[in-house]
Motif scaffolding. Structure first.
Motif, PDB file in Angstrom:
ATOM      1  N   HIS A 148      34.568  18.397  40.040  1.00 45.56           N
ATOM      2  CA  HIS A 148      34.779  19.911  39.604  1.00 45.56           C
ATOM      3  C   HIS A 148      36.034  20.282  39.897  1.00 45.56           C
ATOM      4  CE1 HIS A 148      34.048  24.152  39.285  1.00 45.56           C
ATOM      5  NE2 HIS A 148      34.563  24.254  40.584  1.00 45.56           N
ATOM      6  N   CYS A 149      36.559  20.111  41.101  1.00 46.49           N
ATOM      7  CA  CYS A 149      38.118  20.379  41.373  1.00 46.49           C
ATOM      8  C   CYS A 149      39.005  19.579  40.479  1.00 46.49           C
ATOM      9  CB  CYS A 149      38.345  20.054  42.969  1.00 46.49           C
ATOM     10  SG  CYS A 149      37.314  20.762  44.238  1.00 46.49           S
ATOM     11  N   SER A 150      38.871  18.493  40.203  1.00 44.56           N
ATOM     12  CA  SER A 150      39.571  17.817  39.251  1.00 44.56           C
ATOM     13  C   SER A 150      39.594  18.645  37.847  1.00 44.56           C
ATOM     14  CB  SER A 150      39.499  16.593  39.334  1.00 44.56           C
ATOM     15  OG  SER A 150      40.395  15.828  38.024  1.00 44.56           O
ATOM     16  N   VAL A 151      38.602  18.768  37.142  1.00 39.02           N
ATOM     17  CA  VAL A 151      38.434  19.241  36.008  1.00 39.02           C
ATOM     18  C   VAL A 151      39.012  20.616  35.635  1.00 39.02           C
ATOM     19  CG1 VAL A 151      36.836  17.537  35.163  1.00 39.02           C
ATOM     20  CG2 VAL A 151      36.055  19.847  35.993  1.00 39.02           C
ATOM     21  N   THR A 152      38.774  21.431  36.944  1.00 42.31           N
ATOM     22  CA  THR A 152      39.280  22.725  36.944  1.00 42.31           C
ATOM     23  C   THR A 152      40.387  22.951  37.455  1.00 42.31           C
ATOM     24  OG1 THR A 152      38.125  23.245  39.322  1.00 42.31           O
ATOM     25  CG2 THR A 152      36.730  23.805  37.239  1.00 42.31           C
ATOM     26  N   GLY A 153      41.404  21.960  37.779  1.00 45.26           N
ATOM     27  CA  GLY A 153      42.690  21.903  38.264  1.00 45.26           C
ATOM     28  C   GLY A 153      42.960  22.567  39.336  1.00 45.26           C
ATOM     29  N   ALA A 154      42.093  22.494  40.491  1.00 46.13           N
ATOM     30  CA  ALA A 154      42.168  22.949  41.888  1.00 46.13           C
ATOM     31  C   ALA A 154      43.219  22.341  42.393  1.00 46.13           C
ATOM     32  CB  ALA A 154      40.918  22.673  42.787  1.00 46.13           C
ATOM     33  N   GLN A 155      43.991  23.027  43.230  1.00 46.16           N
ATOM     34  CA  GLN A 155      45.237  22.694  44.043  1.00 46.16           C
ATOM     35  C   GLN A 155      44.820  21.646  44.965  1.00 46.16           C
ATOM     36  OE1 GLN A 155      46.842  25.422  46.395  1.00 46.16           O
ATOM     37  NE2 GLN A 155      48.704  24.361  47.137  1.00 46.16           N
ATOM     38  N   GLY A 156      45.964  20.500  44.612  1.00 46.49           N
ATOM     39  CA  GLY A 156      45.481  19.218  45.494  1.00 46.49           C
ATOM     40  C   GLY A 156      44.440  18.264  44.748  1.00 46.49           C
ATOM     41  N   ALA A 157      43.949  18.447  43.963  1.00 47.91           N
ATOM     42  CA  ALA A 157      42.961  17.483  43.252  1.00 47.91           C
ATOM     43  C   ALA A 157      43.677  16.753  42.431  1.00 47.91           C
ATOM     44  CB  ALA A 157      41.881  18.341  42.601  1.00 47.91           C
ATOM     45  N   PRO A 158      43.211  15.444  41.958  1.00 45.11           N
ATOM     46  CA  PRO A 158      43.708  14.478  40.878  1.00 45.11           C
ATOM     47  C   PRO A 158      43.945  15.236  39.702  1.00 45.11           C
ATOM     48  CG  PRO A 158      42.455  13.382  42.295  1.00 45.11           C
ATOM     49  CD  PRO A 158      42.089  14.799  42.848  1.00 45.11           C
ATOM     50  N   HIS A 159      44.819  14.993  39.025  1.00 47.21           N
ATOM     51  CA  HIS A 159      44.891  15.391  37.674  1.00 47.21           C
ATOM     52  C   HIS A 159      43.904  14.826  36.726  1.00 47.21           C
ATOM     53  CE1 HIS A 159      46.636  16.203  33.594  1.00 47.21           C
ATOM     54  NE2 HIS A 159      47.055  17.392  34.127  1.00 47.21           N
ATOM     55  N   ASP A 160      43.834  13.415  36.851  1.00 46.36           N
ATOM     56  CA  ASP A 160      43.043  12.628  36.118  1.00 46.36           C
ATOM     57  C   ASP A 160      41.731  12.538  36.641  1.00 46.36           C
ATOM     58  OD1 ASP A 160      41.905  10.705  34.370  1.00 46.36           O
ATOM     59  OD2 ASP A 160      43.271   9.160  34.649  1.00 46.36           O
ATOM     60  N   PRO A 161      40.559  13.104  36.186  1.00 44.99           N
ATOM     61  CA  PRO A 161      39.290  12.910  36.765  1.00 44.99           C
ATOM     62  C   PRO A 161      38.757  11.446  36.874  1.00 44.99           C
ATOM     63  CG  PRO A 161      39.259  14.508  34.867  1.00 44.99           C
ATOM     64  CD  PRO A 161      40.671  13.876  34.924  1.00 44.99           C
ATOM     65  N   ARG A 162      39.455  10.402  36.493  1.00 41.43           N
ATOM     66  CA  ARG A 162      38.850   9.217  36.417  1.00 41.43           C
ATOM     67  C   ARG A 162      39.055   8.753  37.911  1.00 41.43           C
ATOM     68  NH1 ARG A 162      40.722   3.729  32.771  1.00 41.43           N
ATOM     69  NH2 ARG A 162      39.550   2.150  34.211  1.00 41.43           N
TER      70      ARG A 162
ATOM     71  N   PRO B 263      42.036  30.931  31.966  1.00 40.94           N
ATOM     72  CA  PRO B 263      42.175  31.624  33.224  1.00 40.94           C
ATOM     73  C   PRO B 263      41.136  30.723  34.381  1.00 40.94           C
ATOM     74  CG  PRO B 263      41.911  33.373  31.622  1.00 40.94           C
ATOM     75  CD  PRO B 263      41.372  31.814  31.008  1.00 40.94           C
ATOM     76  N   ALA B 264      41.610  30.948  35.542  1.00 42.50           N
ATOM     77  CA  ALA B 264      41.031  30.076  36.594  1.00 42.50           C
ATOM     78  C   ALA B 264      39.661  30.506  36.589  1.00 42.50           C
ATOM     79  CB  ALA B 264      41.856  30.289  37.765  1.00 42.50           C
ATOM     80  N   GLY B 265      39.440  31.915  36.495  1.00 41.29           N
ATOM     81  CA  GLY B 265      37.888  32.295  36.766  1.00 41.29           C
ATOM     82  C   GLY B 265      36.921  31.978  35.466  1.00 41.29           C
ATOM     83  N   ASP B 266      37.473  31.443  34.336  1.00 38.83           N
ATOM     84  CA  ASP B 266      36.898  31.265  33.058  1.00 38.83           C
ATOM     85  C   ASP B 266      36.505  29.604  33.059  1.00 38.83           C
ATOM     86  OD1 ASP B 266      36.412  34.046  32.529  1.00 38.83           O
ATOM     87  OD2 ASP B 266      38.329  33.801  31.174  1.00 38.83           O
ATOM     88  N   ARG B 267      37.224  28.731  33.855  1.00 38.59           N
ATOM     89  CA  ARG B 267      36.738  27.579  33.768  1.00 38.59           C
ATOM     90  C   ARG B 267      35.553  26.773  33.957  1.00 38.59           C
ATOM     91  NH1 ARG B 267      42.946  25.983  36.726  1.00 38.59           N
ATOM     92  NH2 ARG B 267      44.052  27.092  34.750  1.00 38.59           N
ATOM     93  N   VAL B 268      35.239  25.923  33.286  1.00 34.07           N
ATOM     94  CA  VAL B 268      34.009  25.377  33.090  1.00 34.07           C
ATOM     95  C   VAL B 268      33.825  24.242  34.232  1.00 34.07           C
ATOM     96  CG1 VAL B 268      32.321  23.938  31.829  1.00 34.07           C
ATOM     97  CG2 VAL B 268      33.704  25.725  30.702  1.00 34.07           C
ATOM     98  N   GLY B 269      32.701  24.440  35.079  1.00 31.76           N
ATOM     99  CA  GLY B 269      32.295  23.674  36.292  1.00 31.76           C
ATOM    100  C   GLY B 269      31.772  22.501  35.956  1.00 31.76           C
TER     101      GLY B 269
ATOM    102  N   HIS C 117      41.377  19.250  30.015  1.00 35.21           N
ATOM    103  CA  HIS C 117      42.398  19.846  29.061  1.00 35.21           C
ATOM    104  C   HIS C 117      42.069  21.165  28.484  1.00 35.21           C
ATOM    105  CE1 HIS C 117      45.106  19.636  25.759  1.00 35.21           C
ATOM    106  NE2 HIS C 117      44.328  20.058  24.784  1.00 35.21           N
ATOM    107  N   HIS C 118      40.495  21.230  28.522  1.00 36.07           N
ATOM    108  CA  HIS C 118      39.972  22.474  27.672  1.00 36.07           C
ATOM    109  C   HIS C 118      40.407  23.547  29.013  1.00 36.07           C
ATOM    110  CE1 HIS C 118      36.893  25.403  26.288  1.00 36.07           C
ATOM    111  NE2 HIS C 118      36.731  25.562  27.417  1.00 36.07           N
ATOM    112  N   ASN C 119      39.982  23.188  30.132  1.00 40.03           N
ATOM    113  CA  ASN C 119      40.145  24.209  31.295  1.00 40.03           C
ATOM    114  C   ASN C 119      41.757  24.792  31.638  1.00 40.03           C
ATOM    115  OD1 ASN C 119      37.509  24.514  31.829  1.00 40.03           O
ATOM    116  ND2 ASN C 119      37.404  22.850  33.388  1.00 40.03           N
TER     117      ASN C 119
END
Length: 468
Positions: free
Chosen positions: A88-102, A136-142, A130-132
């Motif tokens: 979830h942190c990766s796909v929503t672009g959370a700070q410090g999370a890997p950019h690539d979910p793999r 905006p941060a509050g609308d991102r899919v978890g 990519h979709h997220n």
């Protein structure tokens, strides 16, 4: 001797199946299913086997359309909460999370890596990132895990959270940790120990859970993900402790604890996301179907599909089962063993899978079951929205599915078995990846009532009886 109606070779029944089959050729062919889903806030997507590429591809294609066209808020999967929270942190672009979910998927500690770090799931989570990125941060899919297994991982997560946010309460959490420490992070060792001390660490776990729930209530519904995740890890800890303690006693209790936990987690996630939130669920067919329509009910078992319908209304949840007649699957002979490609035996003669295969050999198809009350449809007085899809021949990096398909959700033929079983397999197939004795073949429930047996009993009534 079986009659043609019982073996699926009756010409009238085959004609009815061919008439009802809808094209299943690409994302656009899912239009009838999207129309059927309508405004339902719960869409539960099953799979007949973990590790089959075609199920994963269709699941991803449908989920993408639900997110893009119907504004679904999050994906909830049959996976551990801590591991999936990292996704979830990766796909929503959370700070410090890997950019690539793999990078996150390949680090899943408990579930077999091939269940998650495969081409289809990696592609979907990269698409979701990519979709997220455009939202905006509050609308991102978890992307969240519903399961109950992560006892030690969740306990450590609670300790870490309290150490940072509420150091004065760490001592109580340490009491819980020390209770489990002698079992060397082995849940089976803990489960066996409860034969001698039946309560195990129950009191320590419940005390910690009450503490974490109190923290949430003191501030109202937690708005931040960190506080919500800490509370959820405490819920996982309590569910896991009860699950492993019940596991050694046998019977349906451990299964029911697990599915109640997953349904409860789904409810908490939906509440956390606020009014109007919509959820896509990815689980095995035995979880997302309605247990009341299968032998599971006779064994005293419930499942997520049943609980969602009971809690939120028959018309609020759409259950979508995936299946095939034969093929292959990536699996293992036992938990923790090296995975390999295993052959899925052909569906038993007379089963729904076999019947559809007889009518549509080598074809993919989508079936939509109507929403009439069952009293009108086949005399059992239950409503609901159900769909099913079958997969055709294809080869990918994950697995190869069967040459034709039939589907139901959940499978009556394997009611009560572990959800890691491929449900087209015979009861002593090596396709189960969880340990434990193979249960006896359950008795089948009577077929749907309301059919005039002087004629061919409609195949759709049979399917509705198992998907209702």
């Amino acid at each position: 001797m079986n009659t043609p109606a019982e073996t699926g070779t009756d010409p009238q029944e085959q004609l009815a199946i061919r008439r009802d089959a809808l094209e299943l050729s690409g994302p656009a062919s899912l239009d009838p299913l999207l129309e059927r889903i309508g405004d339902a806030p719960y869409v539960l997507l099953g799979e007949a086997s973990h590790g089959t590429a075609e199920f994963y591809r269709w699941r991803a294609a449908l989920t993408r359309r639900l997110i893009e066209e119907k504004g679904f808020s999050f994906v909830a999967v049959e996976g551990d909460w801590p591991d999936c929270l990292a996704v979830h942190c990766s796909v929503t672009g959370a700070q410090g999370a890997p950019h690539d979910p793999r990078a996150v998927l390949e680090g899943f500690a408990r579930w077999p890596r091939w269940m998650w770090a495969n081409t289809e799931v990696v592609d979907f989570t990269r698409w979701l990132r990519h979709h997220n990125d455009r939202l905006p941060a509050g609308d991102r899919v978890g992307f969240f895990g519903l399961d109950v297994y992560s006892l030690w991982e969740s306990l450590r997560a609670v300790l870490d959270h309290l150490s940072t946010h509420d150091p004065e309460r760490v001592a109580e959490a340490l009491e819980t940790y020390l209770c489990f420490e002698p079992y060397d992070q082995d849940p089976q060792e803990y489960a066996l120990a409860t034969r001698l001390v039946p309560s195990g660490c129950e009191s320590e776990v419940l005390s910690l859970l009450v503490e974490m729930r109190g923290r949430a209530e003191a501030t109202g519904t937690p708005a931040g993900l960190a506080e919500f995740a800490a509370r959820q890890n405490a819920e996982v800890l309590a569910g896991a402790e009860a699950y492993y303690r019940a596991m050694v006693r046998g019977g349906p209790e451990s299964w029911n604890i697990r599915d109640h936990h997953m349904a409860d987690t789904l409810d908490r996630l939906k509440e956390h996301h606020g009014p109007g939130a919509k959820a896509v669920v990815w689980e095995h067919n035995t979880h997302i179907g309605d247990a009341r329509a299968t032998d599971m009910a006779d064994a005293g078992m419930v499942n997520v599909g049943q609980l969602v319908r009971e809690r939120h209304g028959e018309d609020q949840a759409v259950l979508v089962g995936f299946g095939s007649y034969e093929g292959s699957v990536v699996a293992a002979d036992s938990w923790g063993a090296r995975h390999r490609v295993l052959t899925v035996p052909p569906a038993p003669e007379g089963s729904l899978e076999h019947r559809i295969h007889q009518a549509l050999p080598g074809q993919q198809a989508l079936f939509l079951f109507d929403r009439r009350p069952r009293s009108e449809a086949d005399g059992e007085g239950r409503t609901g929205r159900n769909t099913s899809a079958n997969t055709g021949p294809s080869v990918s990096s994950t697995a190869r599915a069967g040459s034709a398909g039939a589907t139901t959700s959940p499978p009556a033929s394997h009611a009560g078995t572990t959800p890691f079983c491929t449900w087209t397999a015979p009861p002593h197939s090596p396709l189960c990846t969880a340990p434990g004795p193979t249960p006896a073949q359950p008795k089948r429930r009577p077929g749907p009532r309301g059919c005039d047996h002087r004629e061919v009993c409609p195949w759709r009534a049979r399917a509705r009886a198992r998907l209702r």
